[in-house]
Design a protein around this motif. Structure first.
Motif, PDB file in Angstrom:
ATOM      1  N   LEU A  19       0.902  -1.361  -0.256  1.00  0.00           N
ATOM      2  CA  LEU A  19      -0.207  -0.013   0.262  1.00  0.00           C
ATOM      3  C   LEU A  19       0.942   1.388  -0.166  1.00  0.00           C
ATOM      4  O   LEU A  19       0.077   2.107   0.080  1.00  0.00           O
ATOM      5  CB  LEU A  19      -0.934  -0.359   1.530  1.00  0.00           C
ATOM      6  CG  LEU A  19      -1.480  -0.900   1.338  1.00  0.00           C
ATOM      7  CD1 LEU A  19      -2.736  -1.103   2.403  1.00  0.00           C
ATOM      8  CD2 LEU A  19      -2.649  -1.108  -0.290  1.00  0.00           C
ATOM      9  N   TYR A  20       2.467   1.267   0.002  1.00  0.00           N
ATOM     10  CA  TYR A  20       3.183   1.989  -0.170  1.00  0.00           C
ATOM     11  C   TYR A  20       2.426   3.169   1.031  1.00  0.00           C
ATOM     12  O   TYR A  20       2.943   4.376   0.753  1.00  0.00           O
ATOM     13  CB  TYR A  20       2.721   2.594  -1.416  1.00  0.00           C
ATOM     14  CG  TYR A  20       2.803   2.347  -2.472  1.00  0.00           C
ATOM     15  CD1 TYR A  20       4.159   1.996  -3.040  1.00  0.00           C
ATOM     16  CD2 TYR A  20       2.163   2.017  -3.664  1.00  0.00           C
ATOM     17  CE1 TYR A  20       4.735   2.131  -4.047  1.00  0.00           C
ATOM     18  CE2 TYR A  20       2.893   0.976  -4.498  1.00  0.00           C
ATOM     19  CZ  TYR A  20       3.658   1.126  -5.212  1.00  0.00           C
ATOM     20  OH  TYR A  20       4.070   0.361  -6.111  1.00  0.00           O
ATOM     21  N   LEU A  21       2.795   3.169   2.273  1.00  0.00           N
ATOM     22  CA  LEU A  21       2.869   3.586   3.474  1.00  0.00           C
ATOM     23  C   LEU A  21       3.611   3.899   3.940  1.00  0.00           C
ATOM     24  O   LEU A  21       4.451   5.154   4.313  1.00  0.00           O
ATOM     25  CB  LEU A  21       2.296   2.707   4.642  1.00  0.00           C
ATOM     26  CG  LEU A  21       0.548   1.715   4.617  1.00  0.00           C
ATOM     27  CD1 LEU A  21       0.308   0.868   5.327  1.00  0.00           C
ATOM     28  CD2 LEU A  21      -0.326   2.700   3.743  1.00  0.00           C
ATOM     29  N   GLU A  22       4.978   3.347   3.386  1.00  0.00           N
ATOM     30  CA  GLU A  22       6.247   4.095   3.478  1.00  0.00           C
ATOM     31  C   GLU A  22       5.922   5.095   2.963  1.00  0.00           C
ATOM     32  O   GLU A  22       6.881   6.456   3.924  1.00  0.00           O
ATOM     33  CB  GLU A  22       7.437   3.013   2.651  1.00  0.00           C
ATOM     34  CG  GLU A  22       8.810   3.847   3.401  1.00  0.00           C
ATOM     35  CD  GLU A  22       9.582   3.181   4.725  1.00  0.00           C
ATOM     36  OE1 GLU A  22      10.505   3.938   5.038  1.00  0.00           O
ATOM     37  OE2 GLU A  22       8.892   2.485   5.435  1.00  0.00           O
ATOM     38  N   ASP A  23       6.031   5.939   1.870  1.00  0.00           N
ATOM     39  CA  ASP A  23       6.010   6.652   1.189  1.00  0.00           C
ATOM     40  C   ASP A  23       5.448   7.734   1.602  1.00  0.00           C
ATOM     41  O   ASP A  23       5.373   9.110   1.733  1.00  0.00           O
ATOM     42  CB  ASP A  23       5.320   6.960  -0.106  1.00  0.00           C
ATOM     43  CG  ASP A  23       6.476   5.609  -1.078  1.00  0.00           C
ATOM     44  OD1 ASP A  23       7.099   5.340  -0.924  1.00  0.00           O
ATOM     45  OD2 ASP A  23       5.821   5.594  -2.307  1.00  0.00           O
ATOM     46  N   LEU A  24       5.087   8.080   2.893  1.00  0.00           N
ATOM     47  CA  LEU A  24       3.131   8.793   3.683  1.00  0.00           C
ATOM     48  C   LEU A  24       4.284   9.071   4.988  1.00  0.00           C
ATOM     49  O   LEU A  24       3.568   9.877   5.817  1.00  0.00           O
ATOM     50  CB  LEU A  24       2.636   8.062   3.915  1.00  0.00           C
ATOM     51  CG  LEU A  24       1.509   7.752   3.055  1.00  0.00           C
ATOM     52  CD1 LEU A  24      -0.407   6.945   3.304  1.00  0.00           C
ATOM     53  CD2 LEU A  24       0.870   8.955   1.735  1.00  0.00           C
ATOM     54  N   LEU A  25       5.459   8.007   5.166  1.00  0.00           N
ATOM     55  CA  LEU A  25       6.605   9.111   6.750  1.00  0.00           C
ATOM     56  C   LEU A  25       7.073  10.439   5.957  1.00  0.00           C
ATOM     57  O   LEU A  25       7.351   9.782   4.727  1.00  0.00           O
ATOM     58  CB  LEU A  25       6.460   8.015   6.520  1.00  0.00           C
ATOM     59  CG  LEU A  25       5.960   6.524   7.281  1.00  0.00           C
ATOM     60  CD1 LEU A  25       6.957   5.127   7.780  1.00  0.00           C
ATOM     61  CD2 LEU A  25       5.329   6.784   8.396  1.00  0.00           C
ATOM     62  N   THR A  26       7.073  10.663   6.867  1.00  0.00           N
ATOM     63  CA  THR A  26       7.775  12.077   6.955  1.00  0.00           C
ATOM     64  C   THR A  26       8.716  11.611   7.611  1.00  0.00           C
ATOM     65  O   THR A  26      10.378  10.383   7.702  1.00  0.00           O
ATOM     66  CB  THR A  26       8.004  12.091   8.257  1.00  0.00           C
ATOM     67  OG1 THR A  26       7.786  12.555   9.253  1.00  0.00           O
ATOM     68  CG2 THR A  26       6.271  13.555   8.263  1.00  0.00           C
ATOM     69  N   GLU A  27      10.781  12.012   6.976  1.00  0.00           N
ATOM     70  CA  GLU A  27      11.836  10.926   7.091  1.00  0.00           C
ATOM     71  C   GLU A  27      11.949  11.603   8.809  1.00  0.00           C
ATOM     72  O   GLU A  27      12.544  10.402   8.726  1.00  0.00           O
ATOM     73  CB  GLU A  27      12.519  12.911   6.711  1.00  0.00           C
ATOM     74  CG  GLU A  27      12.769  12.912   4.627  1.00  0.00           C
ATOM     75  CD  GLU A  27      14.047  13.776   4.258  1.00  0.00           C
ATOM     76  OE1 GLU A  27      14.609  14.055   5.214  1.00  0.00           O
ATOM     77  OE2 GLU A  27      13.724  14.266   3.171  1.00  0.00           O
ATOM     78  N   GLU A  28      11.638  12.648   9.890  1.00  0.00           N
ATOM     79  CA  GLU A  28      12.336  12.079  10.901  1.00  0.00           C
ATOM     80  C   GLU A  28      11.516  11.137  11.569  1.00  0.00           C
ATOM     81  O   GLU A  28      12.023   9.956  12.382  1.00  0.00           O
ATOM     82  CB  GLU A  28      11.034  13.457  11.605  1.00  0.00           C
ATOM     83  CG  GLU A  28      11.319  13.103  12.882  1.00  0.00           C
ATOM     84  CD  GLU A  28      10.878  14.298  13.773  1.00  0.00           C
ATOM     85  OE1 GLU A  28      11.182  15.028  14.746  1.00  0.00           O
ATOM     86  OE2 GLU A  28       9.608  14.736  13.798  1.00  0.00           O
ATOM     87  N   GLU A  29      10.238  10.901  10.878  1.00  0.00           N
ATOM     88  CA  GLU A  29       9.495   9.469  11.121  1.00  0.00           C
ATOM     89  C   GLU A  29      10.238   8.376  11.002  1.00  0.00           C
ATOM     90  O   GLU A  29      10.407   7.348  11.942  1.00  0.00           O
ATOM     91  CB  GLU A  29       7.743   9.215  10.717  1.00  0.00           C
ATOM     92  CG  GLU A  29       7.386  10.881  11.354  1.00  0.00           C
ATOM     93  CD  GLU A  29       6.196  10.483  10.928  1.00  0.00           C
ATOM     94  OE1 GLU A  29       4.643  10.823  11.537  1.00  0.00           O
ATOM     95  OE2 GLU A  29       5.373  10.012   9.430  1.00  0.00           O
ATOM     96  N   GLN A  30      10.466   8.261   9.821  1.00  0.00           N
ATOM     97  CA  GLN A  30      11.355   6.749   8.572  1.00  0.00           C
ATOM     98  C   GLN A  30      12.836   7.040   9.810  1.00  0.00           C
ATOM     99  O   GLN A  30      13.085   5.571  10.579  1.00  0.00           O
ATOM    100  CB  GLN A  30      11.937   7.045   7.498  1.00  0.00           C
ATOM    101  CG  GLN A  30      10.980   7.450   6.829  1.00  0.00           C
ATOM    102  CD  GLN A  30      11.253   7.792   5.209  1.00  0.00           C
ATOM    103  OE1 GLN A  30      11.983   7.578   4.623  1.00  0.00           O
ATOM    104  NE2 GLN A  30      10.319   7.923   4.490  1.00  0.00           N
ATOM    105  N   SER A  31      13.125   8.413  10.547  1.00  0.00           N
ATOM    106  CA  SER A  31      14.669   8.113  11.014  1.00  0.00           C
ATOM    107  C   SER A  31      14.177   7.678  12.552  1.00  0.00           C
ATOM    108  O   SER A  31      15.231   6.832  13.175  1.00  0.00           O
ATOM    109  CB  SER A  31      15.035   9.769  11.161  1.00  0.00           C
ATOM    110  OG  SER A  31      16.811   9.378  12.295  1.00  0.00           O
ATOM    111  N   ILE A  32      13.375   7.315  13.151  1.00  0.00           N
ATOM    112  CA  ILE A  32      12.562   7.114  14.728  1.00  0.00           C
ATOM    113  C   ILE A  32      11.983   6.178  14.751  1.00  0.00           C
ATOM    114  O   ILE A  32      12.607   5.043  15.245  1.00  0.00           O
ATOM    115  CB  ILE A  32      11.804   7.552  15.127  1.00  0.00           C
ATOM    116  CG1 ILE A  32      11.936   9.976  15.441  1.00  0.00           C
ATOM    117  CG2 ILE A  32      10.153   7.493  16.074  1.00  0.00           C
ATOM    118  CD1 ILE A  32      10.964  10.652  15.306  1.00  0.00           C
TER     119      ILE A  32
END
Length: 396
Positions: A19-32
């Motif tokens: 569902l491409y949920l990863e694309d909906l995360l901000t850079e900060e959220e991905q880093s956390i």
């Protein structure tokens, strides 16, 4: 670019995230999320089987949680990260992918201790407690549940009376995560008019004792009773901005939100284990994963986890916009815990007898999820909440 090249460019073999949920995360959220995943994999996973067998939880680990910013993640100030509610959900998911007990440790400290002090405490209380709780130097617990009240906390027996220089609290709280190791207790009690108020009670308070509950689920999590026998606290201990049961449920709903993410973490972990096992398990010169029933189970897992995480992400964004998400969170908690149990049971079945071995982790997730499905409102309790919301008829 011609159509064939465009289709090739946009094609994906990302079976984990269709569902491409990863694309909906901000850079900060991905880093956390990455920081949390790395910590959980390197620090918690290697010892989880041994610690579960021994019912062992190292209280000092809270300082590691604090140093990495995991505690009180979504509040502003006092040393907290001031991250999004989605980031908080991602953290709880990664912790529960290792063990529900670790997610409980994060949830209680953040949603049930830091949250009420931040929103309902005085500035003096915030300055005294929040920095130390956020660093993990202090460990807290949430004293609401009682044996006699169950899913109806308004029938609690714990009470308080006002004295000339403070309050006197009497009662017993049961099934309290962190009770045996807590330094700070958020205690909810009724006055003579049956109005609920919250108090911050220190471990050293005279008349306060705790006991340990031995259990077969969430064995790493330290759970127990709180006995309050004429516990005298100063006037400064009451949470002055409490607004009755509305305040109590704001804490519980924040915890339920984290549980909804966490349950998907346990489910996803079990899905990955089952997928890897069946792809590598050879029966009659054929991969077990080639069988139709196995692929159906894997498809069901992929579908329910993707939808469950998508719903969590959507509600997290709504929370960040200060939307009223009480009903949405009730729906999430009910759905995701129910689906996680089904997924982990199927994963256990796919591993056959190996599914009950500790080294494969699945049986531990399954036993833990029986508790996760129960606390903070069972599936049936949330069904009644949702039913009342639709019909405006109280079936409790």
């Amino acid at each position: 670019m011609d159509k064939k090249k465009l289709l090739k460019k946009n094609s994906t073999n990302n079976w984990v995230d269709p569902l491409y949920l990863e694309d909906l995360l901000t850079e900060e959220e991905q880093s956390i999320r990455k920081t949390t995943k790395d910590y959980c994999k390197n620090k918690l996973l290697p010892n989880v089987i041994e610690h579960n067998k021994k019912c062992y939880f190292d209280k000092k680990i809270y300082k590691e949680f604090g140093s990495l910013g995991f505690l009180g993640l979504s509040i502003k100030g006092y040393g907290a990260a001031n991250a999004s509610n989605v980031a908080y959900g991602l953290v709880t998911k990664e912790f529960e992918s290792i063990d529900s007990s670790y997610r409980s440790a994060i949830s209680v400290q953040s949603s049930l201790v830091i949250h009420p002090i931040f929103y309902f405490g005085s500035e003096e209380q915030k300055e005294k407690y929040l920095p130390e709780l956020i660093k993990g130097n202090l460990v807290g617990c949430f004293g609401l549940t009682e044996s006699i009240s169950g899913s109806n906390p308004s029938s609690m027996k714990t009470n308080f009376v006002e004295t000339s220089d403070g309050y006197l609290i009497n009662g017993t709280k049961n099934w309290i995560t962190n009770a045996p190791i807590a330094d700070v207790f958020i205690i909810w009690a009724l006055n003579n008019e049956k109005k609920v108020h919250g108090f911050i009670v220190d471990r050293k308070s005279k008349g306060l004792t705790t006991s340990v509950i031995e259990k077969a689920s969430l064995k790493i999590s330290q759970t127990g009773q709180i006995i309050l026998n004429n516990v005298k606290v100063p006037k400064s201990s009451i949470l002055p901005n409490t607004e009755g049961w509305k305040s109590v449920y704001s804490c519980i709903n924040k915890a339920r939100y984290g549980i909804a993410w966490g349950a998907m973490g346990a489910a996803e972990s079990s899905w990955f284990i089952a997928k890897d096992y069946t792809e590598n398990r050879i029966i009659n010169n054929t991969q077990l994963a080639s069988k139709q029933l196995i692929q159906k189970k894997l498809a069901d897992m992929q579908t329910e986890i993707s939808l469950g995480l998508g719903a969590c992400l959507h509600v997290g964004r709504a929370m960040d916009k200060n939307k009223d998400t009480k009903i949405a969170i009730s729906m999430l908690k009910r759905n995701n815990c129910h689906k996680a149990l089904k997924i982990v049971r199927d994963a256990r079945d796919m591993l056959g007898a190996n599914g009950i071995l500790d080294e494969y982790h699945i049986i531990r997730h399954l036993v833990n999820l029986e508790t996760v499905n129960t606390y903070d409102g069972t599936e049936d309790t949330h069904a009644l909440i949702l039913g009342k919301f639709q019909t405006n008829i109280d079936a409790f």
